[in-house]
Design a protein around this motif. Sequence first.
Motif, PDB file in Angstrom:
ATOM      1  N   TYR A   2     -15.220  30.064 -56.169  1.00 17.72           N
ATOM      2  CA  TYR A   2     -13.812  29.767 -55.928  1.00 17.72           C
ATOM      3  C   TYR A   2     -13.657  28.421 -55.218  1.00 17.72           C
ATOM      4  CZ  TYR A   2      -9.031  30.335 -54.190  1.00 17.72           C
ATOM      5  OH  TYR A   2      -7.700  30.164 -53.913  1.00 17.72           O
ATOM      6  N   SER A  23     -19.205  29.639 -62.111  1.00 13.54           N
ATOM      7  CA  SER A  23     -17.983  30.220 -62.647  1.00 13.54           C
ATOM      8  C   SER A  23     -18.142  31.709 -62.903  1.00 13.54           C
ATOM      9  CB  SER A  23     -17.571  29.515 -63.941  1.00 13.54           C
ATOM     10  OG  SER A  23     -18.546  29.697 -64.952  1.00 13.54           O
ATOM     11  N   TYR A  26     -16.478  33.315 -59.754  1.00 10.79           N
ATOM     12  CA  TYR A  26     -15.018  33.361 -59.786  1.00 10.79           C
ATOM     13  C   TYR A  26     -14.519  32.438 -60.886  1.00 10.79           C
ATOM     14  CZ  TYR A  26     -10.097  32.794 -58.824  1.00 10.79           C
ATOM     15  OH  TYR A  26      -8.740  32.765 -58.969  1.00 10.79           O
ATOM     16  N   SER A  27     -13.642  32.951 -61.718  1.00  8.74           N
ATOM     17  CA  SER A  27     -13.000  32.162 -62.765  1.00  8.74           C
ATOM     18  C   SER A  27     -11.758  32.898 -63.222  1.00  8.74           C
ATOM     19  CB  SER A  27     -13.945  31.949 -63.948  1.00  8.74           C
ATOM     20  OG  SER A  27     -13.221  31.423 -65.054  1.00  8.74           O
ATOM     21  N   VAL A 170      -8.320  39.710 -55.830  1.00  5.59           N
ATOM     22  CA  VAL A 170      -7.396  39.045 -56.741  1.00  5.59           C
ATOM     23  C   VAL A 170      -6.039  39.745 -56.668  1.00  5.59           C
ATOM     24  CG1 VAL A 170      -6.869  38.629 -59.179  1.00  5.59           C
ATOM     25  CG2 VAL A 170      -9.168  38.211 -58.303  1.00  5.59           C
ATOM     26  N   LEU A 179      -6.326  34.367 -55.213  1.00  2.87           N
ATOM     27  CA  LEU A 179      -7.285  35.016 -54.337  1.00  2.87           C
ATOM     28  C   LEU A 179      -6.670  35.140 -52.947  1.00  2.87           C
ATOM     29  CD1 LEU A 179     -10.191  36.121 -54.271  1.00  2.87           C
ATOM     30  CD2 LEU A 179     -10.928  33.886 -53.481  1.00  2.87           C
ATOM     31  N   THR A 427     -12.392  25.956 -67.529  1.00  6.08           N
ATOM     32  CA  THR A 427     -13.506  26.306 -66.643  1.00  6.08           C
ATOM     33  C   THR A 427     -14.749  25.515 -66.995  1.00  6.08           C
ATOM     34  OG1 THR A 427     -12.630  28.539 -66.328  1.00  6.08           O
ATOM     35  CG2 THR A 427     -14.962  28.197 -65.828  1.00  6.08           C
TER      36      THR A 427
END
Length: 558
Positions: A2, A23, A26-27, A170, A179, A427
């Motif tokens: 993140y 990633s 977190y993605s 999330v 987040l 991403t």
Amino acid sequence: GYNYPDLKTPSTGSPPDTPVGNSSAYSPVILYTLHVLDAAVQTINALHKTAPFDFGISLGDAANNTQYNELRWYIDVLDGKLIKPSSGAHRGAGTIDYQKPFQAAGLDKSIPWYQTIGNHDQFWMGSSPVTAHLRQTYVGSSVLNIGGITTIPPNFPLIMSQRGYYMGVVDGSTPYGNLIYAGPQSDFNKVPKIAADSNRRSLSVGSWMSEFFKTTSSPVGHGFTREMVKKQFACYSFHPRAGIPIKIIVLDNTDKVAGGAAASLDPERFEWLRGELDSGENAGELMIICAHIPLRPYDQNPPHSDNPYAPLWSLWDQYSSTKTEDDLLDLLHSYNNLVLWCAGHVHRNAITPQPSTDGVPEHAFWEVETSSLRDFPQQFRRFDLFFNTDNTLSIFALDVDVAVNTTPLADGSASPACTSRSYAVATQEIFQNAVQQGPNIDPQSGVYNAELVMPLSPEMQEKLANLTPIVRSFKINNGAVSTLSRAVTLNNTVVAGKPTHYMASESASFRGAVWLPYSSAPSFTLGPTSGAGCKAVYFKVKDGAGRQSAVVSASIRG
């Protein structure tokens, strides 16, 4: 993940202050994984109508975090059920696209599918065994509190035993899945709370396997048996089609000792694999191993050089595995009929040759990695095997794009799967994940299509040359329900053998029919009828030696 690119940690071979991120940690793509899976299922179903699949197999990580609700979503999408992709208080379920319930299409019931176990199916974030603290946090109302992750890769056992950093959650009521509740414990006046949910519970290996018996698609268990559940032993084998000497060996090569993302084999799994390879070799069967983690593939980050072949990369846990990677390779290179090792795990489309080490060409095999549906380029693979006229075997490994709906929805917004595609591209641009390695690969698209040629032993050549043809599929006018014309097309697919002629008739005894030169879509004229009714056509093929297939039939109303 993140905090990328703000998190900067030196790594081997990298200058200080190099941005480090993952990633996979977190993605925003994670918000739409179920929609991408459903789109992939619809793509598979469309392909199956014209070029049928014998079976499908998932190479592991059906869940991200060992959770019951994650696994049920996965199985239910494949079964074609109503999906409610939210948990806890279900915030945003009525307004946010990735949280709204949707009806899954479901995999075509004529396609059997099988499952491999991955590290994320068993371990916290795929990286650490589930502790009592983690197990309670999964279902409870408190945000996970552990030690701060400050190094890449982190020391997970130490972090698990510490406290002081809230990992965050999330917020499903926000369009981009913000987040929240993440940061040092000292930043919070009180423990941040969320809605408890027992459906988030962590599954043991046996419980994870048991869920595959609660299904409406085939086969029940999807490869696992009740005895395997009792033993928590996730290795098995199967034969996709009677009459064709192909054996699929599904190997659990995850680390049962330390957990995490490395590969490992204990004596029990190693000897089980040896037994399966021995029996397949003795039976004269081509063998394919499907495992979650690759076996010494091309390096993920090769050095820049003129050599297109990157150094090999070990994903093996040398400390917790009682068998080494060399032990496994020595075993595999002793068989004539092992042709392919399939793996997932790294989320890329890499292909690595594994040449023989003793000078016997048949002791070589190919390794093919398949990308994740979650990450760019969001593809799955189709494999086709052909016995060539020069007595070699060709394995066609083709990347298939997930066909996402690009038509705006009624409110003008993009479909969730289409949104996922844009997030996956973004991403990739941000993290610059290593797409794949090896020669002749497109480094931008992530696509690696290939024809992989294998030499065959004389015994296998003779066996394949004498196979009786099998009509894999037979449809009239590509499966149309009715026709206004007596002239129709007999669409057929033949596997095994090499058909030279076909025979078709409306009589089950083929009365008056003659053999004609084979075609995969010959024309046929239906007999006259006094009115609307169902017309059945019977079909068979034969090869140059006169070996005839079993009779198949299809019907159409006209």
